[in-house]
Design a protein around this motif. Structure first.
Motif, PDB file in Angstrom:
ATOM      1  N   LYS A  92       0.557  -1.316  -0.439  1.00 60.10           N
ATOM      2  CA  LYS A  92      -0.013  -0.196   0.198  1.00 60.10           C
ATOM      3  C   LYS A  92       1.053   1.055   0.256  1.00 60.10           C
ATOM      4  O   LYS A  92       1.107   1.879  -0.892  1.00 60.10           O
ATOM      5  N   ASP A  93       1.804   1.668   0.915  1.00 55.88           N
ATOM      6  CA  ASP A  93       2.804   2.648   0.806  1.00 55.88           C
ATOM      7  C   ASP A  93       3.869   2.651  -0.438  1.00 55.88           C
ATOM      8  O   ASP A  93       3.717   3.557  -0.591  1.00 55.88           O
ATOM      9  N   GLY A 129       1.934   2.587  -3.395  1.00 53.19           N
ATOM     10  CA  GLY A 129       1.240   3.042  -3.886  1.00 53.19           C
ATOM     11  C   GLY A 129       0.393   1.487  -4.709  1.00 53.19           C
ATOM     12  O   GLY A 129      -0.064   2.071  -5.845  1.00 53.19           O
ATOM     13  N   TYR A 130       0.673   0.131  -4.345  1.00 51.70           N
ATOM     14  CA  TYR A 130       0.155  -0.183  -5.501  1.00 51.70           C
ATOM     15  C   TYR A 130      -1.005  -0.994  -4.433  1.00 51.70           C
ATOM     16  O   TYR A 130      -1.122  -2.645  -4.790  1.00 51.70           O
TER      17      TYR A 130
END
Length: 360
Positions: A279-280, A282-283
């Motif tokens: 998540k961090d 960007g996915y």
């Protein structure tokens, strides 16, 4: 198998059951050792019966020395089980509710002098903790998978420019595993190249491997009934920046999760470690499945590493760790190992390299 019967009887006692029918074939194999396709176990407080048809009497006699083997004859497995229960003076009978369809339940109504008690996950809960014999078989199954991966990389390196297809790779993986001791695959192999690799459960087709493709290979085999499961992703031709970022993010997430696993953590806590890294980066929206699942006689067992899993992991559990990123129109990456939870952390059963393999 004696210890497994003892544990089953302890669960029966807790549920106040005089007897229990085990109908699921995987559970039957776990409790008795029988590996055929038709059977029913009837376990009482003192006896244990395996009921099957003529085709399997000899096999069952050899595989299940602790059981009385009974020919179902013309009565079917259920009818024969009821005959035995009547003879033994049994009043209540537990049954596996998850594996009882409506027509079978209607059959129960014919035997209304018994009390049928629905149960859930009685044997499955016993299967969550693997014993030393089971772990040895799982380890051997995964070793065969590692061997198949090393050989398939050599094949891809030599042949991809000649029109090698996803199906070619899937067939060769199965051939290698069978030639090295596997009885078959533990699930239908996934081989997906290029944009198709963003499909988590892609079916191998006639697509060829081309420069710029991620190639995801998710496969496993069965060894003496026990499953292996591993995934590796390679790239054809020099990877670009996007290839590298996606791959390294998945690898970072997997390594962090592997490093964190230890008894006492909930499945959802392990899942969150990998999920937050993805998540961090960007996915987050491109990782939509759980981090992993238990493996044993079935390829998918419980407990799991998922955002909903409240179960606490314990020594002896065997699970996969398989984060992924799947970008529609571009491709996907999944990296999967199979691990045994120990008293202090894990033992990784998967030994294939995880650095990005580039085929040029």
């Amino acid at each position: 198998m004696d210890q497994r019967l003892q544990k089953l009887r302890a669960q029966m006692a807790a549920l106040k059951l005089e007897s229990m029918m085990v109908a699921n074939l995987t559970n039957i194999r776990y409790i008795s050792g029988f590996a055929g396709s038709n059977a029913l176990l009837l376990v009482t407080t003192e006896k244990q019966y395996l009921i099957t048809d003529f085709r399997y009497i000899e096999q069952a006699t050899g595989q299940c020395p602790n059981f009385e083997i009974v020919n179902q004859e013309q009565k079917g497995t259920l009818g024969k089980a009821m005959e035995i229960a009547e003879h033994d003076g049994i009043k209540n009978i537990g049954f596996e509710s998850d594996y009882t369809n409506y027509s079978t339940y209607v059959e129960y109504e014919k035997y209304n002098h018994f009390t049928f008690v629905p149960t859930k996950d009685v044997v499955e809960n016993l299967r969550q903790i693997k014993d030393a014999e089971e772990i040895k078989k799982l380890e051997e199954a995964e070793r065969i998978g590692d061997l198949a991966f090393s050989k398939i990389i050599s094949l891809i390196t030599m042949e991809y420019k000649n029109g090698l297809t996803e199906t070619d790779i899937a067939l060769e993986l199965e051939r290698i595993m069978r030639m090295n001791g596997a009885s078959g695959t533990s699930f239908s192999s996934i081989v997906a190249a290029g944009a198709k690799s963003s499909l988590c459960h892609a079916v191998p087709g006639r697509e060829t491997l081309n420069v710029g493709d991620f190639v995801v290979m998710d496969f496993g085999c069965r060894y003496e009934g026990y499953c292996s499961d591993m995934t590796r992703t390679i790239v054809i031709g020099k990877p670009n920046e996007k290839h590298q970022k996606i791959y390294q993010t998945v690898l970072k997430a997997q390594l962090a999760a592997l490093d964190a696993i230890k008894p006492g953590l909930k499945g959802k806590e392990v899942d969150a470690i990998a999920r937050n890294i993805i998540k961090d980066a960007g996915y987050g929206e491109y990782f939509g499945h759980g981090l992993g699942h238990s493996v044993g006689l079935d390829i998918h067992e419980n407990p799991r590493f998922s955002s909903a899993e409240e179960k606490v992991i314990e020594p002896g559990m065997v699970l996969t760790v398989e984060p992924g990123i799947y970008v529609p129109g571009f491709g996907g990456v999944r990296i999967e190992d199979m691990v045994v939870v120990t008293k202090t952390g894990i033992k990784n059963l998967t030994h294939s390299p995880k650095e990005l393999i580039v085929i040029e």
